[in-house]
Design a protein around this motif. Sequence first.
Motif, PDB file in Angstrom:
ATOM      1  N   THR A 165     -46.505 -25.204 -46.899  1.00 51.10           N
ATOM      2  CA  THR A 165     -45.806 -26.047 -48.319  1.00 51.10           C
ATOM      3  C   THR A 165     -46.066 -25.020 -49.522  1.00 51.10           C
ATOM      4  O   THR A 165     -47.216 -24.581 -49.859  1.00 51.10           O
ATOM      5  CB  THR A 165     -46.791 -27.266 -48.628  1.00 51.10           C
ATOM      6  N   SER A 166     -44.781 -24.939 -50.129  1.00 50.37           N
ATOM      7  CA  SER A 166     -44.775 -23.850 -51.228  1.00 50.37           C
ATOM      8  C   SER A 166     -44.291 -24.551 -52.253  1.00 50.37           C
ATOM      9  O   SER A 166     -43.809 -25.502 -52.499  1.00 50.37           O
ATOM     10  CB  SER A 166     -43.692 -22.747 -50.641  1.00 50.37           C
ATOM     11  N   THR A 222     -38.360 -31.118 -50.507  1.00 54.19           N
ATOM     12  CA  THR A 222     -37.459 -30.583 -49.896  1.00 54.19           C
ATOM     13  C   THR A 222     -38.130 -30.024 -48.293  1.00 54.19           C
ATOM     14  O   THR A 222     -39.185 -29.448 -48.321  1.00 54.19           O
ATOM     15  CB  THR A 222     -36.803 -29.386 -50.505  1.00 54.19           C
ATOM     16  N   LYS A 223     -37.264 -30.385 -47.272  1.00 52.54           N
ATOM     17  CA  LYS A 223     -37.586 -29.618 -46.028  1.00 52.54           C
ATOM     18  C   LYS A 223     -36.669 -28.445 -45.734  1.00 52.54           C
ATOM     19  O   LYS A 223     -35.461 -28.692 -45.968  1.00 52.54           O
ATOM     20  CB  LYS A 223     -37.654 -30.597 -44.952  1.00 52.54           C
ATOM     21  N   ILE A 224     -37.301 -27.296 -45.571  1.00 54.51           N
ATOM     22  CA  ILE A 224     -36.222 -26.212 -45.159  1.00 54.51           C
ATOM     23  C   ILE A 224     -36.261 -25.545 -43.746  1.00 54.51           C
ATOM     24  O   ILE A 224     -37.586 -25.721 -43.241  1.00 54.51           O
ATOM     25  CB  ILE A 224     -36.761 -24.876 -46.124  1.00 54.51           C
ATOM     26  N   ASP A 246     -36.490 -21.553 -34.339  1.00 51.75           N
ATOM     27  CA  ASP A 246     -36.172 -22.414 -35.316  1.00 51.75           C
ATOM     28  C   ASP A 246     -37.628 -22.639 -36.272  1.00 51.75           C
ATOM     29  O   ASP A 246     -38.615 -22.852 -35.560  1.00 51.75           O
ATOM     30  CB  ASP A 246     -35.582 -23.622 -35.044  1.00 51.75           C
ATOM     31  N   VAL A 247     -37.909 -22.343 -37.485  1.00 52.00           N
ATOM     32  CA  VAL A 247     -39.404 -22.710 -38.215  1.00 52.00           C
ATOM     33  C   VAL A 247     -38.825 -23.674 -39.416  1.00 52.00           C
ATOM     34  O   VAL A 247     -37.901 -23.531 -39.777  1.00 52.00           O
ATOM     35  CB  VAL A 247     -39.655 -21.563 -38.366  1.00 52.00           C
ATOM     36  N   THR A 248     -39.749 -24.361 -39.732  1.00 47.69           N
ATOM     37  CA  THR A 248     -39.554 -25.195 -41.162  1.00 47.69           C
ATOM     38  C   THR A 248     -40.670 -25.042 -41.973  1.00 47.69           C
ATOM     39  O   THR A 248     -41.725 -24.642 -41.599  1.00 47.69           O
ATOM     40  CB  THR A 248     -39.535 -26.674 -40.549  1.00 47.69           C
ATOM     41  N   PHE A 249     -40.278 -25.197 -43.231  1.00 53.74           N
ATOM     42  CA  PHE A 249     -41.276 -25.032 -44.294  1.00 53.74           C
ATOM     43  C   PHE A 249     -40.877 -26.301 -45.135  1.00 53.74           C
ATOM     44  O   PHE A 249     -39.959 -26.979 -45.022  1.00 53.74           O
ATOM     45  CB  PHE A 249     -40.791 -23.848 -45.177  1.00 53.74           C
ATOM     46  N   HIS A 250     -41.911 -26.549 -46.067  1.00 52.57           N
ATOM     47  CA  HIS A 250     -41.790 -27.650 -46.934  1.00 52.57           C
ATOM     48  C   HIS A 250     -41.938 -27.155 -48.350  1.00 52.57           C
ATOM     49  O   HIS A 250     -42.814 -26.396 -48.700  1.00 52.57           O
ATOM     50  CB  HIS A 250     -42.588 -28.832 -46.562  1.00 52.57           C
ATOM     51  N   ILE A 251     -41.582 -27.799 -49.264  1.00 52.17           N
ATOM     52  CA  ILE A 251     -41.554 -27.560 -50.976  1.00 52.17           C
ATOM     53  C   ILE A 251     -42.460 -28.866 -51.273  1.00 52.17           C
ATOM     54  O   ILE A 251     -42.274 -29.984 -51.195  1.00 52.17           O
ATOM     55  CB  ILE A 251     -40.205 -27.637 -51.749  1.00 52.17           C
ATOM     56  N   ILE A 378     -50.057 -23.007 -56.025  1.00 51.07           N
ATOM     57  CA  ILE A 378     -49.793 -22.665 -54.633  1.00 51.07           C
ATOM     58  C   ILE A 378     -48.668 -21.627 -54.515  1.00 51.07           C
ATOM     59  O   ILE A 378     -47.763 -21.045 -55.702  1.00 51.07           O
ATOM     60  CB  ILE A 378     -49.296 -23.842 -53.898  1.00 51.07           C
ATOM     61  N   LEU A 379     -48.519 -20.874 -53.426  1.00 52.17           N
ATOM     62  CA  LEU A 379     -47.577 -19.685 -53.084  1.00 52.17           C
ATOM     63  C   LEU A 379     -46.108 -20.459 -53.612  1.00 52.17           C
ATOM     64  O   LEU A 379     -45.786 -21.564 -53.034  1.00 52.17           O
ATOM     65  CB  LEU A 379     -47.545 -19.375 -51.988  1.00 52.17           C
TER      66      LEU A 379
END
Length: 415
Positions: A165-166, A222-224, A246-251, A378-379
């Motif tokens: 999470t960024s 947001t989900k990226i 595939d990889v996912t990140f979150h905001i 956070i980053l």
Amino acid sequence: MGVQHISNGSGRQSGKWSRRGILAALGAVPAGAALAGCSSSTDAAATTDGKGATASVKSATKKATITVSPVSGTKKADFTTPVEVTVADGTLASVTVAGNDGATLSGTFNAAKTKWTSAKNPFSGTKYTVTAKAQGATDETVATFTTKSPGETFIGYFTPEADSTSGVGMPVSINFTHAVKDRAAVQKAITVTAEPEVEVVGHWFSDTRLDFRPETYWAKGTKITLSLELKDVEGSDGIYGVQSKDVTFHIGREQISTVDLSTKQMTVKRDGATYASYPVSGGNSQHTTWSGIMVISERFKQTRMESSTVGLGDEYDISDVPHAQRLTTSGTFVHGNYWASTSVFGSENTSHGCVGLHDAKGASDSSVAGYKFYESSILGDVVIVKNSGEKTVEASNGLNGWNLSWADWKAGSAV
């Protein structure tokens, strides 16, 4: 049908015929002639067209022949061309191409269903089994081949980490292990999508770095999703990608901090509302702080800072700088400072270019500004520096592509 005259024993013709004589005469007529005389006009045409009848019989008895490319048994087949299955003297009913990696290759038939072509090329270093069947056939044709492995390969290291999470300023940044010559091919193999949906565009900073971002900061929550389909993509001559994932990140929440070095104050806003305000000290007149939009790219509770690493000789070497958060690749941090007088913060710019907040040695005092700001960050959080006396930081110096206009950002795309 005429019947020939039959002479009697004296050689004279008789004017009368007995029933037995007529029947005997009829019995002497060739069988073929009798059949022709009794056939319909259609039957007669089929029989007399001997050539057509022969062709029809041959066509009905020919067996369909299926051919697979690459040829069955090939050990080092090319992986840069599609798989093809063709049939002679028939049509194709079904084709499946399965790899030992568990994946199958989809494909399409031509209009006549005499040829099937895979939609994508086979993967390198994979054994495939092709099973094909002709229409009306009872048996299947089975062929196997193995594709060769590429000689040289490359991968892309991505930021942020999977499932992390960024902050709203975090771009998706990819650094390649080999220089990319065919930027368009590589960029087409990488997609970044967002939920909620927003346009995301790639920008090449160099032949080894490709970043993705939207026009404005990501919306909180947001989900990226980053899709890397680089396997067997030729990035440079004879050098192929190996990743397929595939990889996912979150905001997370939105936090944007603005450092005004004319007032020596930093204002932290969380989701649009003022969250905190801290007195700071920026770069002095000889070592001004970069201005512009910067993104926190690394975080250290404590770290060593040595002036020689940023081209400043032996001016300082501090082994335990508290609460350090990187803003540029070149060495700009926002960090805690326990060695300067508390009176400096909010009144003087005395650093070698970093943004300093009052802190305590050991990084464990929760009452000081350096600790509080670090714990709230956070980053991917955004830190904006203004009135520093220095020019705007280069977009490639850290994760700082937000300093480019949307038009300039899109101009750096290869697709």
